[in-house]
Motif scaffolding. Structure first.
Motif: not given
Length: 330
Positions: A61-74, A263-274
């Motif tokens: 989980x510790x790897x999956x969540x950060x990797x997925x957040x990085x993917x969401x930002x991208x 990375x988690x905070x940025x992923x949230x901001x991108x998800x919000x706009x999406x």
């Protein structure tokens, strides 16, 4: 989110989070990776709690969540961007005028602390004025509660608007690369007003940043100006309220390094706009509900110690005050 929106998001991130099966075991699917990440962001549950619901180990989980957040930002990078021309800035300004009766406004600026655990060997570097450890989320929001600029990761010890001074946005502003339109006259007003960002006392005032008058000894006209400024500026407060209500990890202490927490905070901001642009019913309902009120959800950054403003900046504020008490009164 609606199933169709989730499916679209899954299709976007799958190429970046999909893993190959091996002879020893099947890989965790992109669907599982995305769903457990969204649950983590939405609930703020610990990895230890999530492992019982997802049947995925804490280490994975510790790897999956950060990797997925990085993917969401991208994959969602185009959902947050500063205007690239004067016309795009004017579009934002027209929305502020139509929705919030504030002329020549390019965005509302604010920053919030996101609590984290103290990083090892960091001393007081992330120690903020509320005596917790944090990173700072700095944002500019348009009239529709959408982010047009976000940066996260500044240490919580940095107080006041100095956080803004270390952003890419500030560098572009100082270098004259933002393409801010020249001053114009609002309808019925005889003076030209510059295009401005609205902020609070945490930021320094200049030609393109205006903030309230000091609360002591206000005239009636100055009170009216402060009310109108606050009315336009609350869109950024409400944007923070929306993301912290939907993504409750922001209301907890994030037990990760500052880099991973950012990375988690940025992923949230991108998800919000999406989600806000996809017009999903449940998300729009939350925007409308929180849009009716202003509630502090995250900890405010400390007010600036610098009270000095240039004469030109004070004259600009006075001109806006004159407008709000004249042809622009409500």
């Amino acid at each position: 989110m609606d199933p169709s929106v989730y499916k679209e998001l899954l299709e976007k991130v799958t190429p970046y989070i999909e893993k190959q099966n091996t002879l020893m075991r099947d890989a965790i699917s992109p669907d599982e990776r995305l769903s457990v990440t969204l649950r983590y962001l939405a609930t703020g549950e610990s990895y230890e709690s999530l492992k019982f619901q997802s049947y995925i180990s804490t280490a994975s989980l510790s790897n999956i969540i950060i990797e997925t957040c990085e993917a969401l930002i991208k994959v969602l990078k185009d959902f947050i961007s500063l205007p690239k021309s004067e016309e795009e800035w004017k579009t934002i300004a027209s929305e502020f005028y139509e929705l919030w009766n504030f002329p020549n406004c390019l965005g509302a600026v604010d920053g919030k602390h996101v609590n984290i655990t103290k990083p090892p060997h960091s001393g007081a570097y992330y120690f903020n004025y509320k005596k917790t450890y944090s990173i700072v989320l700095m944002a500019i929001v348009n009239a529709k509660y959408q982010f047009i600029m976000v940066e996260a990761g500044a240490n919580g010890r940095v107080s006041d608007g100095g956080v803004l001074g270390n952003t890419t946005f500030s560098a572009m502003y100082n270098d004259g690369k933002l393409k801010i339109p020249p001053p114009t006259k609002p309808p019925g007003f005889e003076k030209e007003l510059p295009f401005v960002f609205v902020a609070d006392d945490a930021f320094a005032q200049n030609e393109h940043f205006i903030k309230p008058y000091s609360q002591s000894g206000l005239t009636q006209h100055q009170q009216q100006y402060n009310y109108r400024l606050s009315r336009a500026r609350r869109v950024v407060e409400n944007a923070f309220g929306i993301i912290s209500s939907r993504f409750r990890i922001l209301l907890t202490t994030i037990h990760l390094s500052p880099e991973k927490a950012s990375k988690i905070v940025l992923a949230i901001c991108y998800l919000h706009n999406f989600l806000s642009t996809k017009s999903t019913e449940s998300y729009l309902r939350m925007i409308n509900d929180i849009g009716e009120r202003s509630e502090p959800a995250l900890m405010q950054i400390e007010k600036t110690k610098n009270r000095n403003s240039t004469t030109n900046a004070k004259e600009i504020r006075n001109s806006f005050c004159e407008y709000f008490n004249g042809v622009g009164s409500m």
